[in-house]
Motif scaffolding. Structure first.
Motif, PDB file in Angstrom:
ATOM      1  N   GLY A 418       0.810  -1.210   0.000  1.00 60.97           N
ATOM      2  CA  GLY A 418       0.000   0.000   0.000  1.00 60.97           C
ATOM      3  C   GLY A 418       0.840   1.255   0.000  1.00 60.97           C
ATOM      4  O   GLY A 418       0.547   2.224  -0.710  1.00 60.97           O
ATOM      5  N   LEU A 419       1.913   1.273   0.808  1.00 63.36           N
ATOM      6  CA  LEU A 419       2.766   2.456   0.896  1.00 63.36           C
ATOM      7  C   LEU A 419       3.427   2.752  -0.448  1.00 63.36           C
ATOM      8  O   LEU A 419       3.432   3.906  -0.920  1.00 63.36           O
ATOM      9  CB  LEU A 419       3.825   2.238   1.983  1.00 63.36           C
ATOM     10  N   GLY A 420       3.993   1.740  -1.082  1.00 56.83           N
ATOM     11  CA  GLY A 420       4.661   1.950  -2.362  1.00 56.83           C
ATOM     12  C   GLY A 420       3.712   2.398  -3.450  1.00 56.83           C
ATOM     13  O   GLY A 420       4.008   3.329  -4.210  1.00 56.83           O
ATOM     14  N   ASN A 421       2.567   1.769  -3.525  1.00 60.02           N
ATOM     15  CA  ASN A 421       1.609   2.156  -4.555  1.00 60.02           C
ATOM     16  C   ASN A 421       1.055   3.553  -4.294  1.00 60.02           C
ATOM     17  O   ASN A 421       0.837   4.337  -5.215  1.00 60.02           O
ATOM     18  CB  ASN A 421       0.480   1.138  -4.618  1.00 60.02           C
ATOM     19  N   GLY A 422       0.815   3.898  -3.009  1.00 58.49           N
ATOM     20  CA  GLY A 422       0.285   5.223  -2.682  1.00 58.49           C
ATOM     21  C   GLY A 422       1.241   6.330  -3.044  1.00 58.49           C
ATOM     22  O   GLY A 422       0.844   7.372  -3.584  1.00 58.49           O
TER      23      GLY A 422
END
Length: 1627
Positions: A418-422
């Motif tokens: 989630g962090l990387g995609n966000g």
């Protein structure tokens, strides 16, 4: 330091460095950029709108939230939805359909918002999305849901893309990342909440509310945008047509089709269909072809391309787009599989959805983190690379899941994803926007969303495809044995089915599923790695100058100094985003809490200081409270029994009571009594209450359900019970569904709610009293009865309730229970020998104030025996007891208490009473009655026809008597008659470039008759048609005057009549009737019938046909009147109206010389005596007929040779050198003259030809010409010797004459007339009449009188009489239909007699219904000839103004079509139904009859339409046969609808055979149970099951019936329209 002007392609903010992409290498400081809206030429956003950003943002964010929510709202519930529709292996379509249209339409919105404006595009997307959500919630099956999801996706794509474009218009590029982070948080929140919300609703209220609830929210968002977003009129200045020209329709179409084929190929490939299936193999190349076509259109043809080549091919935008594609493909592949993974481990849909919350929260934080990083550093390259590296690492960690991992490991895997995609989704969008011009920003944003959505769709569809392919390959290897294919299919279709598998098999299946998901995780890991690699190719434009930042702060206070929300909280400028982050984290924590524990307070308030510690405390409190609740429940149960929870008797219950406390209840004591005749326990003195009753004395009803046993709660006073699911009744004793009984079974499964009414163990019934007088007496109070029986001790109990308050009760013993199985119903009978009844004191009927008291009656009089009987019909139950019956009869007038009961008893499925098949009742009497009725019907019909024919003949004889008329009626036609002169000039007619008539003129006055003569092909008939103003196919020009003025067509037709050359009459009518109907329809409405009959006889007398007035017209095969008589009848039909101007085409055709003279003489008398104007064509009349002509028009090849007084014709011809020889018939001479076969008369003195007209043609000598006629044979005897020459000299003369062209001869004749005084006189006469009619000093000519004719209703009545006569005078067709119907009904009844309820009987029903429909369908082909035989008659009568087409059509349908289409099916049904032994129910029979009649009418309507449209009967027969044949093919017997190709399934919707066949089968078989006994094995199959197997819809009777009605109405309307517009006379 030099400065240069910057534009949209300048560096991100101020500082420039050498950059090969930007082409800038100066390193100079840039002046501040202009405001975004001012620098974007495509934006319609009002720059003043920035000040309203705080109001605009919420409205925009609602749309983003909803669009994201719909992406994942079915992620956790699609398995449940697919299982509900029995199509789990196709359930991924629910997800991909939405994403497909989002993908396809997102890039279109960018360019469309440039063209039509941001606001218009956004509001349009809201409208489409809201409607789509509403349709999703109302979907009835999986295809409808998928279609609605796809429609919603069209709007969802615009809600996100246009919002992103708007932000580019409203904020600076520097602040753009922060705002994009906010948008991504909202998007992530929506996407994250979609799964848990969808799962929660699927588990609770139902998955439909997930869609229906979005519709009103969308309306609110629509209104918010509409009122807050202000636009300037930049787009209003451009016309809409110019905007449409800018739209890249070709690009949009090719892109949508390409994406659709691409997604369909990868979605169904290997899942629904194998990869080798033609659909998959076709879709992939087609998608590639359309992508190539899209690229070509964008590069070569598009005026404003959706995907500009220079944007797509630039290095940084392309690298960022690939990052978006791979990241979203990887991320949503994970999203699709994680909830499924945890559901396989046993978690619910809602809980599995919450597993995604760590990733969602991290994504929200990452979005803001990326925005802050770019805002602070002005760089986006390294953070983009790092973010996608995190994404790949997180995806790789998913592979390590084995189903036994701890919670922290699951979380640590999902957070990096989630962090990387966000972070990446925010930074890549800024990279794209920063590297394109302002004009391309909307399009570039759309491309970004396109690549994201394409990746999303492929992530879901490929994950599903990989998963299903692995399952299809692996499951058959691990699941073997009997029924393995069934189990495998159910496992693939429904996750819930796995839970019901045996433990060993369940473990194997879950293992295969987890292995398949692990393979999907491997794939998502490699795709995420592709995003990380692609990020390395991004180049950035550097840095932000402080001066520029300061300028932005001045220009954009909202974007840099704090938002509206930040100001409202008193926070500094950079805090709002931090606050948004913190609020988002707390909000997601709250959501996580909501899925793991109940709310803290009933108010539902969410404290801002809520933390993870609070969540842990709440979970602990929930655990403790749950345990404590269980302890309290246990203690309460023990205390209720007078025991201590620690064992023994609690002394506190008995010691230390106050002195005034009443004694405890003890039924062993005489002072206490158990109600409901319950037994008293000898051990503790407590009543042993029957089920459904509680309290010390069993007087209070209990709630819950029977399954609760002794723990059932007492119903509070004054309230009603809320029964558990599956239970009903005042005291919740009656089961309703099988699942409710499982808790009562030893193993907790296989419970069945038996509702047959027979007592097996203990039966409960809830009944409503239906006695009318009892209901009237109680008014608004509701009387009810509960009744239960126990089989082991043969006892029953009975309670009477008023408004759910018990009034009295009865105990019954020594009971017997019987089940009488009848053919149409089952009847249960209970009989009990002894009854004891008691009142509840103070209750209704038992001493309550205001009511009677029957206490003594119940206790003293009621003794029994009593009976309780129920049938399967509504209100079919009754309770009887002799004394009670007397009371009911005396007080209320009924024989007993009548009830409407609902029965239920929980049994193990093996204990259900065996089914007893009743014997079919004998219907021999009904068969005899129906056959006798059919025979009597035929006899009565024959007698009726004979009587009508005799009456018709008798009336015809009577009508020949004397008719007396009043004086005012005798001259009615002449009183209002206006003489009409007819003049015409310059009449010219051309057809296909060929001139038929040229410059014809003439005039005829009232009292005169005009003859139009000429050789064949001279144009006589065409000229007459033009004068009568008939519809002509060619071009007509010229002037026609009536009394010197031009009149309207309607006025002209009202005063004229027209008689055709061919006679078209109705053969079944007499001469008198034929002319009478013409008079009734066309003579003045106010003229009496007697006057019209008089006029008919008068006309017949004038034409000499009075002697044949009672003769039938007849046909070629039926003897009738002669051809000459028919001719005079046709003339009489027009003469009877006494028109002012009468046109006749060859009135003497077919008549002998005498009758021909009589006809013309009648016309002459009519014209002379009644001042009528007569115009007709005639071919070579006798000389005595010619003598009657007043005016003569002579035509030759459409040109005028002579027009004028007939008496002056010979003088004129002599004047131009063509005198008619003495004794020669002038009519013959005129024809010969126009054909160029005559010569001038021989010189009487010398016998030499005259030289006055050297141009005339001489093909033969006068001598030879005259010898060719009979006239010359007589004339040659009296001619002088000079006319008799030797043949030799004649031949020498002929050889000496030059041959002149025939055309020159005709030209000379025409020119001679044009220059003659006769021609001048006609022209002068016409001119004078025109001048006189227009001269104001001249008295106005008398107006033409238009008589008021019959209205449409009057025409209908008259035509109905004519149609009915035609019907019964030609009875063979009608009698044949009836005889065939009776004969075939008897034959079918004999063949299918007494059809059984076995499988063979089902086959018999299939064949019978198929044969009946085929018989009626093909017998309706006779309707093709209904209009064919009268087509010409209708066209002629309509053209002559007999009636309106609607009157004819209605009369034709009612008195011709319906008698042949309603009576036969009724007769056949009356015979077949009882003989075959179909369902013996009145309602079912009338449904059967309704379908047959509707089918017959619809088939007849179709054939009627074909007969009207097709002029040729042979063609109509061929088309009608083919239509019926193909409709029969799709009936459902020859071809199963489930195996029919989907592309042709629509043909079943237009097949009348399918509608009727399905309706007949459903009506007959739906509620039957068919059995088959073979080899000692008895099989019983519900009829509905067999119908479904054959592809029929068991609930389609009324839809099919309505379909037949609609098709009948549609084809009747089409038939009328075709008749109205196609059957028009064109000559």
């Amino acid at each position: 330091m030099s400065s240069k002007v910057h534009d949209e392609r300048s560096p991100l903010l101020a500082k420039s460095i050498d950059d090969p992409e930007s082409g800038s290498g100066s390193g100079s400081v840039s002046p501040p950029l202009s405001t975004p809206a001012e620098t974007n030429p495509t934006s319609d956003v009002d720059p003043a709108g920035k000040a309203r950003l705080g109001l605009i943002m919420p409205a925009l964010m609602v749309g983003v939230f909803l669009a994201a929510l719909d992406n994942t709202i079915v992620v956790a519930s699609y398995a449940r939805i697919g299982s509900e529709f029995h199509a789990l292996n196709e359930a991924n379509l629910i997800v991909t359909s939405y994403m497909l249209t989002v993908t396809a339409f997102q890039p279109l919105y960018g360019r469309f918002s440039d063209i039509f404006g941001r606001k218009f595009a956004l509001l349009t997307s809201y409208t489409i999305f809201g409607l789509g959500c509403l349709l999703c919630g109302l979907a009835r099956n999986l295809p409808e849901l998928v279609a609605a999801r796809a429609f919603a996706g069209v709007g969802g794509g615009g809600m996100t893309i246009v919002t992103s474009v708007l932000l580019s218009d409203l904020v600076s590029i520097k602040a753009r990342g922060t705002f994009q982070g906010i948008v991504n948080i909202v998007f992530a929140t929506g996407a994250g909440l979609g799964a848990p919300i969808g799962g929660w609703l699927a588990d609770g209220i139902g998955w439909r509310m997930a869609f229906l609830g979005q519709a009103p929210v969308t309306v609110i968002a629509f209104l918010g945008v509409y009122f807050t977003l202000k636009t300037h009129p930049v787009h209003l200045q451009e016309p809409r047509s110019a905007k449409l020209k800018r739209v890249d329709f070709a690009g949009a179409a090719t892109l949508v089709v390409a994406i659709s084929f691409f997604v369909v190929a990868f979605d169904v490939g290997g899942n629904v269909l194998p990869w080798t299936h033609p659909l998959v193999l076709t879709a992939i190349p087609l998608s590639i072809a359309f992508f190539v076509a899209f690229g070509y259109v964008e590069a070569k043809n598009a005026r404003e391309p959706i995907a500009p080549v220079h944007v797509v091919t630039a290095r940084t935008p392309l690298a960022a787009l690939i990052c978006n594609f791979c990241a979203f493909m990887s991320y949503f592949g994970m999203i699709y599989n994680v909830p499924l993974y945890f559901q396989l481990l046993g978690e619910s849909a809602s809980k599995s959805g919450t597993r995604l919350l760590p990733s969602i929260i991290a994504g929200s934080a990452g979005s803001l983190l990326g925005g802050f990083f770019m805002h602070w550093t002005g760089s986006y390259y390294w953070i983009t690379v790092i973010s996608y590296t995190l994404l790949a690492i997180g995806q790789g960690s998913l592979v390590l899941w084995d189903g036994h991992n701890p919670f922290w490991q699951y979380t640590m895997s999902l957070v990096p994803i989630g962090l990387g995609n966000g972070i990446g989704v925010t930074t890549t969008l800024i990279a794209i926007i920063h590297n394109v011009s302002k004009a391309d920003q909307a399009t570039a944003t759309g491309l970004s969303y396109l690549f994201r959505a394409t990746g999303t769709v492929l992530g879901v569809s490929l994950s599903s495809s990989i998963l299903q392919n692995y399952l299809k390959t692996r499951l058959p290897r691990v699941i073997v044995g009997p029924g393995a294919p069934d189990i495998i299919e159910k496992v693939r279709q429904s996750v819930t089915y796995i839970a019901d598998l045996p433990a060993e098999m369940k473990g194997v299946v879950v293992g295969v599923y987890l292995a398949a998901i692990r393979i999907c995780f491997f794939c998502t890991m490699f795709v995420a790695a592709g995003a990380a690699v692609s990020a390395l190719f991004i180049r950035e434009k550097k840095a932000i100058l402080d001066a520029h930042d300061a300028w932005l702060a001045a220009q954009h206070p909202i974007s840099t100094r704090g938002s509206l929300w930040g100001k409202s909280l008193g926070l500094p400028g950079r805090y709002p985003s931090s606050l948004a982050l913190i609020t988002s984290i707390y909000y997601h924590i709250y959501l996580f809490k909501q899925h793991t524990s109940p709310p803290i307070s009933s108010s539902g308030a969410i404290p801002m200081h809520f933390s993870f510690l609070g969540a842990a405390v709440a979970v602990a409190a929930l655990t403790l409270s749950t345990c404590y609740a269980k302890t309290i429940d246990t203690e309460y149960g023990a205390l209720a029994m007078g025991q201590s929870p620690w064992g023994g008797v609690d002394p506190l219950l008995f010691d230390g009571r106050p002195d005034d406390c009443p004694p405890c209840f003890n039924c062993l004591l005489p002072a206490f009594q158990c109600m409901q005749y319950a037994n008293c326990s000898e051990y503790d003195g407590r009543c042993i209450c029957p089920p459904g009753f509680g309290g010390d004395d069993c007087s209070q009803p209990t709630c819950g359900s029977l399954a609760d046993g002794s723990r059932r709660s007492i119903r509070p006073d004054g309230e009603k019970c809320e029964c558990e699911e599956g239970w009903s009744g005042i005291n919740c004793n009656v089961c309703e569904i099988d699942a409710a009984c499982n808790r009562l079974m030893p193993e907790g499964i296989n419970g069945t709610c038996y509702r047959g009414g027979l007592t097996v163990k203990q039966n409960f019934q809830m009944c409503a009293v239906t006695n009318r007088k009892i209901l009237d007496q109680l008014g608004s109070k509701v009387p009810e009865v509960t009744f239960s029986c126990k089989e082991n001790d043969r006892t029953c109990n009975f309670q009477f309730w008023v408004d759910e308050v018990e009034s009295f009760y009865c105990g019954l013993d020594t009971c017997t229970f019987e089940l009488d199985t009848q053919y149409d119903q089952n009847v249960t009978r209970y009989r009990c020998e002894n009854i004891h009844c008691s009142c509840v004191p103070g209750r209704m009927l038992c001493g309550e104030e205001g009511s009677i008291d029957i206490s003594e009656f119940l206790s003293e009089t009621i003794r029994g025996p009593g009976s309780f009987e129920c049938s399967g019909k509504k209100g079919g139950c009754r309770f009887s007891e002799p004394a009670m019956n007397d009371l009911i009869k005396t007080v209320f007038g009924d024989s007993s208490i009548t009830l409407d009961c609902n029965s239920g008893e929980c049994l193990h499925y093996t204990e259900i009473p065996g089914y007893q098949r009743p014997e079919k009742p004998s219907n021999t009497k009904l068969i005899a009655a129906s056959v006798a009725g059919a025979i009597v019907f035929l006899i009565l019909l024959a007698v009726l026809l004979w009587y009508l024919i005799r009456q018709s003949q008798r009336q015809a004889k009577v009508s020949g008597g004397e008719i007396r008329l009043p004086d005012d009626e005798a001259d009615k036609l002449m009183m209002h008659h206006t003489p009409a002169s007819l003049m015409f000039r310059n009449i010219t007619y051309n057809v296909a470039g060929k001139t038929i008539l040229n410059d014809v003129q003439g005039a005829v006055a009232p009292g005169q008759i005009m003859a139009i003569m000429g050789a064949s092909g001279a144009g006589k008939t065409s000229f007459l048609d033009i004068l009568a103003k008939k519809n002509k196919r060619g071009q007509v020009s010229g002037d026609i005057f009536v009394n010197g003025r031009e009149v309207s067509e309607s006025e002209f037709k009202s005063i004229t009549g027209f008689v055709d050359q061919e006679d078209v009459l109705m053969p079944t009518l007499t001469v008198y009737e034929t002319i009478l109907y013409s008079a009734l329809l066309r003579l003045p409405k106010d003229m009496s019938v007697e006057a019209k009959k008089y006029r008919v006889l008068e006309t017949m007398n004038e034409l000499g046909i009075l002697g044949i007035k009672n003769s039938f017209i007849g046909t070629e095969g039926q003897r009738g009147i002669s051809g000459g008589e028919k001719r005079r009848v046709s003339i009489a039909c027009e003469l009877v109206t006494s028109p002012s101007i009468l046109f006749l085409d060859e009135p003497t055709s077919g008549l002998d010389a005498y009758n021909a003279y009589n006809v013309i003489e009648c016309l002459s008398v009519l014209a002379r005596d009644y001042k009528r104007t007569i115009v007709f064509t005639i071919h070579q009349p006798r000389s005595n007929i010619v003598a009657l002509f007043d005016q003569l028009v002579l035509l030759a090849k459409g040109r005028v040779v002579y027009s004028g007084d007939a008496s002056e014709c010979q003088e004129y011809l002599a004047a131009i050198g063509h005198p008619c020889p003495t004794g020669y018939n002038i009519a013959d001479y005129l024809v010969d003259l126009t054909m160029g076969t005559t010569d001038e008369a021989p010189n009487e003195t010398s016998g030499e030809p005259s030289d006055d007209e050297p141009g005339l043609v001489r093909r033969r000598t006068s001598h030879e010409d005259l010898e060719s006629t009979q006239e010359w044979a007589r004339l040659s005897q009296n001619t002088s010797a000079t006319l008799s020459r030797k043949p030799k000299s004649n031949k020498s003369v002929r050889r000496a004459r030059p041959v002149v062209d025939e055309q020159a001869h005709l030209d000379n004749l025409v020119e001679a007339y044009a220059a003659s005084l006769a021609s001048d006189g006609i022209r002068d006469q016409i001119q004078e009449a025109i001048a006189e009619s227009s001269d104001p000093q001249t008295p106005a000519p008398e107006a033409l009188v238009q008589h008021k004719r019959q209205n449409v209703w009057g025409q209908f009545v008259i035509l109905s009489q004519r149609m009915f006569k035609n019907l019964y005078r030609n009875p063979m067709l009608m009698m044949t239909h009836y005889a065939i119907a009776i004969t075939l009904a008897l034959l079918c009844g004999y063949l299918f007699f007494g059809v059984s309820n076995e499988l063979s009987g089902f086959q018999d029903r299939l064949g019978l219904f198929f044969f009946i429909l085929a018989l009626f369908g093909f017998s309706t082909l006779t309707s093709l000839n209904v209009f064919a035989s009268e087509r010409i008659l209708f066209v002629r009568e309509r053209a002559n103004g007999y009636y309106h087409p609607a009157a004819y059509f209605l009369s034709k349908v009612i008195f011709d079509v319906i008698p042949l289409r309603i009576v036969p099916p009724v007769v056949m049904a009356l015979i077949i139904y009882p003989m075959v032994g179909l369902v013996p129910e009145v309602q079912t029979f009338f449904k059967f009859l309704l379908v047959l009649v509707l089918f017959n009418l619809t088939a007849a309507a179709i054939c009627l339409f074909i007969g009207v449209v097709c002029k040729e009967t042979s063609v109509a027969n061929l088309i009608g046969s083919l239509v019926m044949l193909f409709s029969l093919l799709f009936a459902g017997l020859l071809l199963n609808s489930d195996s029919m190709p989907k592309t042709l399934s629509w043909l079943q919707k237009v097949s009348i055979f399918h509608y009727a066949y399905e309706a007949l089968l459903v009506n007959e078989v739906r509620y039957l149970t068919l059995r088959e006994k073979k080899f000692g094995l008895s099989i019983e199959v519900p009829g509905a099951t067999i119908l479904s197997t054959f592809g029929f819809d068991v609930a389609a009777f009324w839809p099919d019936t309505v379909g037949l009605v609609i098709m009948f109405g549609a084809f009747m309307v089409m038939t009328y329209l075709a008749m109205h517009f196609l059957l028009v006379e064109r000559r």
